[in-house]
Design an enzyme around this catalytic site. Structure first.
Site, PDB file in Angstrom:
ATOM      1  N   ASP A   1       0.922  -1.269   0.060  1.00 20.39           N
ATOM      2  CA  ASP A   1       0.063   0.026  -0.062  1.00 20.39           C
ATOM      3  C   ASP A   1       0.817   1.424  -0.020  1.00 20.39           C
ATOM      4  O   ASP A   1       0.381   2.273   0.525  1.00 20.39           O
ATOM      5  CB  ASP A   1      -0.903   0.133   1.114  1.00 20.39           C
ATOM      6  CG  ASP A   1      -1.999  -1.242   1.205  1.00 20.39           C
ATOM      7  OD1 ASP A   1      -2.401  -1.592  -0.018  1.00 20.39           O
ATOM      8  OD2 ASP A   1      -2.251  -1.673   2.312  1.00 20.39           O
ATOM      9  N   GLY A   2       1.948   1.305  -0.402  1.00 20.45           N
ATOM     10  CA  GLY A   2       2.917   2.271  -0.512  1.00 20.45           C
ATOM     11  C   GLY A   2       3.301   2.922  -1.963  1.00 20.45           C
ATOM     12  O   GLY A   2       4.345   3.542  -1.962  1.00 20.45           O
TER      13      GLY A   2
END
Length: 284
Positions: free
Chosen positions: A228-229
């Site tokens: 999720d980065g």
């Protein structure tokens, strides 16, 4: 029907005269510019440019444009690529059991809002087969178990290759793609159900409710090995209050997930997103 265009994207070291040089190259080949957007990142010393022009009347044949752009970018000491607006990308959608993002993307594609084809839907559950097939997509069910994840991903990659897929969209696919998968197929967009970088990982709505937040959202981003980065493309938010329970947050969040993912995909397909230094410039 709109006139086909060529879209040039260039990232190179910044210096005076770049706008003139790039637009001059298009003009010298007879191109009529429709849109031009530029950005200078002073801290990085980089110049980013997106120029779109009509193909009608352009002096170079289509097959000669990409090599000419490569030579142009090399002369500027950077990277460049060109895309054509009438070339609909072949997209595969990965799903699990939730259908709201899948339905939205398939409907928008059928309605002509998203310039893409969806020949393939891949899922680790069989639940959404009828839905995918109603929209003319082949549905492939490949279970992903802890002891068979590597085998499942190899099968996924083979199916993607067989169908000539250019982009994968994770539309609530509740699995983490491995580094090996991303090394083989890096063009992946994900929708995460929080306003990143807050509440990465699982159950973000539950954690947001526990913290008593007053705003929730959804984030569409490119997928990298950093969970999720990856570089953020689009985000959408909605207010919540103390009267909302977790189910209310989930219900409101689903609307944001659909909206953020559709907007991000449209921006990507229209080549309005440029990735550099782990972030994005979005020319909207």
């Amino acid at each position: 029907m709109s006139v086909p265009t060529a879209i040039l994207q260039v990232i190179c070291p910044d210096r005076p005269g770049l706008v003139s040089e790039l637009s001059g190259w298009v003009a010298a080949n007879g191109g009529n510019i429709r849109h031009a957007d530029h950005h200078t990142d002073a801290g990085a010393g980089l110049f980013l440019s997106r120029i779109e022009w009509q193909l009608e009347g352009f002096g170079l044949p289509r097959e000669a444009v990409a090599p000419a752009v490569t030579a142009l970018a090399e002369r500027l000491g950077g990277d460049g690529q060109v895309h054509f607006s009438d070339a609909a990308a072949r997209v595969a959608i990965f799903v699990s059991k939730q259908d709201h993002c899948l339905v939205d993307l398939l409907w928008r594609t059928r309605a002509g809002e998203l310039p893409m084809q969806v020949p393939l839907v891949i899922s680790n559950h069989p639940d959404l087969q009828a839905l995918a097939e109603d929209f003319g997509a082949r549905f492939v069910h490949l279970p992903v178990l802890p002891d068979s994840k590597q085998e499942a991903e190899r099968a996924q990659l083979q199916v993607l290759e067989d169908h000539g897929i250019e982009l994968v969209v994770l539309a609530k696919y509740m699995q983490v793609l491995s580094p090996d998968f991303l090394a083989s197929f890096p063009a992946v967009i994900n929708i995460h159900h929080s306003f990143l970088p807050a509440f990465k990982g699982a159950q973000p709505y539950h954690r947001a409710w526990e913290r008593g937040v007053k705003l929730i959202g959804a984030t569409a981003h490119y997928v990298t090995e950093d969970l999720d980065g990856g570089p953020i493309i689009e985000q959408a938010t909605v207010p919540v209050s103390h009267r909302d329970d977790v189910e209310d947050l989930i219900r409101k969040g689903r609307d944001m997930e659909r909206l953020a993912l559709a907007r991000a995909l449209r921006l990507h397909l229209r080549r309005q997103v440029m990735v550099y230094r782990g972030r994005t410039a979005v020319f909207s």
